[in-house]
Design a protein around this motif. Structure first.
Motif, PDB file in Angstrom:
ATOM      1  N   GLU A   1     -13.570  22.389  13.305  1.00 48.26           N
ATOM      2  CA  GLU A   1     -12.362  23.915  13.192  1.00 48.26           C
ATOM      3  C   GLU A   1     -11.369  23.468  11.821  1.00 48.26           C
ATOM      4  N   GLU A   2     -10.881  22.202  11.904  1.00 47.26           N
ATOM      5  CA  GLU A   2      -9.728  22.033  11.336  1.00 47.26           C
ATOM      6  C   GLU A   2     -10.189  21.317   9.687  1.00 47.26           C
ATOM      7  N   LEU A   3     -11.267  21.005  10.193  1.00 45.88           N
ATOM      8  CA  LEU A   3     -12.451  20.717   8.688  1.00 45.88           C
ATOM      9  C   LEU A   3     -12.612  22.070   8.104  1.00 45.88           C
ATOM     10  N   GLN A   4     -12.831  23.478   8.282  1.00 49.60           N
ATOM     11  CA  GLN A   4     -13.085  24.220   7.741  1.00 49.60           C
ATOM     12  C   GLN A   4     -12.134  25.518   6.963  1.00 49.60           C
ATOM     13  N   ALA A   5     -11.070  24.788   7.848  1.00 52.08           N
ATOM     14  CA  ALA A   5      -9.618  25.368   8.088  1.00 52.08           C
ATOM     15  C   ALA A   5      -8.717  25.303   6.579  1.00 52.08           C
ATOM     16  N   VAL A   6      -9.701  23.838   6.522  1.00 51.02           N
ATOM     17  CA  VAL A   6      -8.768  23.272   5.259  1.00 51.02           C
ATOM     18  C   VAL A   6     -10.101  23.105   3.551  1.00 51.02           C
ATOM     19  N   ALA A   7     -11.114  23.066   3.991  1.00 49.45           N
ATOM     20  CA  ALA A   7     -12.069  23.627   2.910  1.00 49.45           C
ATOM     21  C   ALA A   7     -11.375  25.090   2.266  1.00 49.45           C
ATOM     22  N   TYR A   8     -12.250  25.435   3.494  1.00 53.21           N
ATOM     23  CA  TYR A   8     -12.535  27.043   3.050  1.00 53.21           C
ATOM     24  C   TYR A   8     -11.392  28.145   3.351  1.00 53.21           C
ATOM     25  N   LYS A   9     -10.212  27.459   3.690  1.00 53.96           N
ATOM     26  CA  LYS A   9      -8.992  28.358   3.676  1.00 53.96           C
ATOM     27  C   LYS A   9      -9.109  29.374   4.654  1.00 53.96           C
ATOM     28  N   ASP A  10      -8.583  30.778   4.128  1.00 52.03           N
ATOM     29  CA  ASP A  10      -9.595  31.885   5.014  1.00 52.03           C
ATOM     30  C   ASP A  10     -10.266  32.446   4.956  1.00 52.03           C
ATOM     31  N   SER A  11     -11.375  32.096   4.769  1.00 58.32           N
ATOM     32  CA  SER A  11     -12.758  32.166   5.094  1.00 58.32           C
ATOM     33  C   SER A  11     -13.358  32.620   6.200  1.00 58.32           C
ATOM     34  N   ALA A  12     -12.947  33.374   6.734  1.00 59.73           N
ATOM     35  CA  ALA A  12     -13.370  33.166   8.073  1.00 59.73           C
ATOM     36  C   ALA A  12     -15.217  33.722   8.156  1.00 59.73           C
ATOM     37  N   ASP A  13     -15.902  33.665   7.588  1.00 54.66           N
ATOM     38  CA  ASP A  13     -17.057  34.104   7.441  1.00 54.66           C
ATOM     39  C   ASP A  13     -17.946  32.720   6.783  1.00 54.66           C
ATOM     40  N   VAL A  14     -17.779  31.691   7.177  1.00 55.03           N
ATOM     41  CA  VAL A  14     -18.664  30.375   6.735  1.00 55.03           C
ATOM     42  C   VAL A  14     -19.544  30.382   7.805  1.00 55.03           C
ATOM     43  N   SER A  15     -20.039  29.702   7.376  1.00 55.67           N
ATOM     44  CA  SER A  15     -20.686  28.634   8.270  1.00 55.67           C
ATOM     45  C   SER A  15     -21.197  27.427   8.873  1.00 55.67           C
ATOM     46  N   GLY A  16     -21.355  27.205   9.809  1.00 54.18           N
ATOM     47  CA  GLY A  16     -21.178  25.640   9.803  1.00 54.18           C
ATOM     48  C   GLY A  16     -22.317  24.860   8.855  1.00 54.18           C
ATOM     49  N   THR A  17     -22.982  25.401   8.548  1.00 58.69           N
ATOM     50  CA  THR A  17     -24.355  24.649   8.085  1.00 58.69           C
ATOM     51  C   THR A  17     -22.988  24.085   6.535  1.00 58.69           C
ATOM     52  N   ALA A  18     -22.473  25.686   6.045  1.00 60.56           N
ATOM     53  CA  ALA A  18     -21.949  25.249   4.402  1.00 60.56           C
ATOM     54  C   ALA A  18     -21.218  24.539   4.717  1.00 60.56           C
ATOM     55  N   LEU A  19     -20.065  24.031   5.550  1.00 57.46           N
ATOM     56  CA  LEU A  19     -19.797  22.801   6.027  1.00 57.46           C
ATOM     57  C   LEU A  19     -20.224  21.400   5.756  1.00 57.46           C
ATOM     58  N   ARG A  20     -21.729  21.063   6.534  1.00 55.17           N
ATOM     59  CA  ARG A  20     -22.502  20.312   6.723  1.00 55.17           C
ATOM     60  C   ARG A  20     -22.427  19.796   5.095  1.00 55.17           C
TER      61      ARG A  20
ATOM     62  N   PHE B   1     -21.776  20.932   2.381  1.00 59.52           N
ATOM     63  CA  PHE B   1     -20.112  20.529   1.634  1.00 59.52           C
ATOM     64  C   PHE B   1     -19.653  18.862   1.906  1.00 59.52           C
ATOM     65  N   LEU B   2     -19.981  18.493   2.689  1.00 62.90           N
ATOM     66  CA  LEU B   2     -19.363  17.187   3.518  1.00 62.90           C
ATOM     67  C   LEU B   2     -20.335  16.091   2.564  1.00 62.90           C
ATOM     68  N   THR B   3     -21.834  16.599   3.359  1.00 59.82           N
ATOM     69  CA  THR B   3     -23.304  15.289   2.467  1.00 59.82           C
ATOM     70  C   THR B   3     -22.723  15.410   0.873  1.00 59.82           C
ATOM     71  N   GLY B   4     -22.275  15.973   0.140  1.00 65.19           N
ATOM     72  CA  GLY B   4     -22.003  16.400  -0.977  1.00 65.19           C
ATOM     73  C   GLY B   4     -20.397  15.490  -1.241  1.00 65.19           C
ATOM     74  N   LEU B   5     -19.671  15.777  -0.339  1.00 63.76           N
ATOM     75  CA  LEU B   5     -18.754  14.483  -0.604  1.00 63.76           C
ATOM     76  C   LEU B   5     -19.024  13.274   0.127  1.00 63.76           C
ATOM     77  N   ARG B   6     -19.921  12.900   0.710  1.00 66.63           N
ATOM     78  CA  ARG B   6     -19.806  11.732   0.741  1.00 66.63           C
ATOM     79  C   ARG B   6     -21.583  10.764  -0.325  1.00 66.63           C
ATOM     80  N   GLU B   7     -21.962  11.437  -0.925  1.00 63.24           N
ATOM     81  CA  GLU B   7     -23.267  11.400  -2.056  1.00 63.24           C
ATOM     82  C   GLU B   7     -21.314  10.594  -3.187  1.00 63.24           C
ATOM     83  N   LYS B   8     -20.889  11.458  -3.235  1.00 63.17           N
ATOM     84  CA  LYS B   8     -19.555  11.228  -4.126  1.00 63.17           C
ATOM     85  C   LYS B   8     -18.679   9.898  -3.850  1.00 63.17           C
ATOM     86  N   LEU B   9     -18.738   9.644  -2.936  1.00 68.17           N
ATOM     87  CA  LEU B   9     -17.570   8.406  -2.353  1.00 68.17           C
ATOM     88  C   LEU B   9     -18.974   7.450  -2.985  1.00 68.17           C
ATOM     89  N   SER B  10     -20.651   7.552  -2.794  1.00 67.55           N
ATOM     90  CA  SER B  10     -21.227   7.052  -2.340  1.00 67.55           C
ATOM     91  C   SER B  10     -21.893   5.567  -3.758  1.00 67.55           C
TER      92      SER B  10
END
Length: 110
Positions: free
Chosen positions: A65-84, A86-95
């Protein structure tokens, strides 16, 4: 109100810190860049906000919930899949820049 306060705090942290380092990563909030050794990559504002949260949380667990609040600000209708995704893309950038830092999921938390 809570979202507004978090946004103000994020802005204040970005304005007061020139860079944030953790392990082999160096985050430059003003330039929206993260670097590892000689390699660097640009970050979107969403990636910057999430990575800043992760790097300044001193290794503590951060809820979905905290990650979703930071990543998607006030978008209440974002799925858990969207966050996963997003995090996969961030992991790839770091790699791609050669970082050994890992963003891990803890099953059952959040």
């Amino acid at each position: 109100l809570l979202s507004f306060v978090r946004a103000l705090l994020r802005r204040e942290i970005a304005e007061n810190l020139e860079s944030i380092s953790w392990g082999d990563l160096m985050l430059n909030p003003q330039a929206s860049k993260v670097s590892c050794a000689e390699n660097s990559t640009n970050l979107s504002s969403r990636e910057l906000d999430v990575l800043k949260l992760l790097l300044t949380s001193s290794g503590r667990l951060i809820s979905h919930e905290e990650l979703q609040a930071v990543a998607y600000k006030d978008s209440a209708d974002v799925s858990g899949t969207a966050l996963r995704v997003f995090l996969t893309g961030l992991r790839e950038k770091l790699s791609k820049i050669g970082s050994k830092i890992q963003i891990l999921n803890v099953r059952g938390y959040g």
